[in-house]
Write a protein that holds these residues in place. Sequence first.
Motif, short mmCIF file in Angstrom:
data_model
loop_
_atom_site.label_atom_id
_atom_site.label_comp_id
_atom_site.label_asym_id
_atom_site.label_seq_id
_atom_site.Cartn_x
_atom_site.Cartn_y
_atom_site.Cartn_z
N GLN A 69 0.83 -1.10 0.18
CA GLN A 69 0.09 -0.26 0.35
C GLN A 69 1.01 0.66 -0.35
OE1 GLN A 69 -2.09 -0.67 3.31
NE2 GLN A 69 -3.79 -2.50 2.41
N ARG A 81 -1.75 9.38 2.91
CA ARG A 81 -1.59 8.80 2.97
C ARG A 81 -0.45 7.68 3.75
NH1 ARG A 81 -4.28 3.57 3.51
NH2 ARG A 81 -3.81 1.73 2.07
N LEU A 85 -0.70 5.60 7.47
CA LEU A 85 0.55 4.26 7.03
C LEU A 85 1.40 4.49 8.14
CD1 LEU A 85 0.43 3.47 3.14
CD2 LEU A 85 -0.56 2.14 4.92
N PRO A 203 -7.10 -5.64 1.90
CA PRO A 203 -7.08 -4.06 2.58
C PRO A 203 -6.65 -3.42 3.25
CG PRO A 203 -9.23 -5.37 2.28
CD PRO A 203 -8.37 -6.12 2.07
N ASP A 204 -6.95 -2.27 3.68
CA ASP A 204 -6.40 -1.67 5.42
C ASP A 204 -6.93 -2.44 6.12
OD1 ASP A 204 -5.49 0.49 3.81
OD2 ASP A 204 -6.42 1.83 4.82
N ARG A 207 -5.58 -5.81 7.21
CA ARG A 207 -4.10 -5.98 7.75
C ARG A 207 -4.38 -5.44 9.52
NH1 ARG A 207 -2.86 -0.87 5.29
NH2 ARG A 207 -2.90 0.34 7.60
#
Length: 231
Positions: A69, A81, A85, A203-204, A207
């Motif tokens: 990502q 973003r 992260l 996807p987020d 995770r």
Amino acid sequence: MSVAAPSSAFLQLLWLASPALPVGGFSYSEGLEAAVAHGQVRDEASAAQWLSAQLGLSLARGDLALVAQAHAAWLAADVARLQCLNGWVLQTRESLEFRLQTEQMGRSLLAWLRNHDTATPTQLQHCAELGGTPSYPLVMALALAASGAPAQDGLLAYAFGWAENMVQAAIKSVPLGQSAGQRVLSRLAAEIPAAVAQAISLPDAERQVFSPMLAILSARHETQYSRLFRS
């Protein structure tokens, strides 16, 4: 099928995956040394099983997914973003030594990038805008994106570099012979493509780094009386 990376990008991936990269990866066992001390890893078979489980349960669902990502975010220059992260990495390290490891290796890799023409000045400036210490997965994602290699190839290199460091830790701490270490590495290499495919698809919301026993062993390792590794 992914497009083959240009020769220069391929060589850059080999460089980034090398244990000789001066980021300190060789000095960490990521809980393995504590697993040896507590009798959970005793020989070649248990070392192979331990590292295979760590690859599938921890690396694929956590750092590999995040690097995938972050790779896209670096290419898009999406600083917001990247900040999100990076914050996730720092907030989800489950022991102090895991947190210190990602900070130290992130700083070292960032220093390496500054001494080479790999990342652009703008990308390096974005690192300074992350709002906290640049974590190792975030900086590695930058190095992989700057290499020009496809994301899948970059993740394969990242995972293999991790596997090689961990096998060397097993050779020293179990201990194992070189031939046994190569058999363990062969098993991990065969499992890495599936781990990378899983990581890319996450996807987020899926995770995660929930590995309770690994966290407990890492916390124990922080006060372990005799040890070879920093974590």
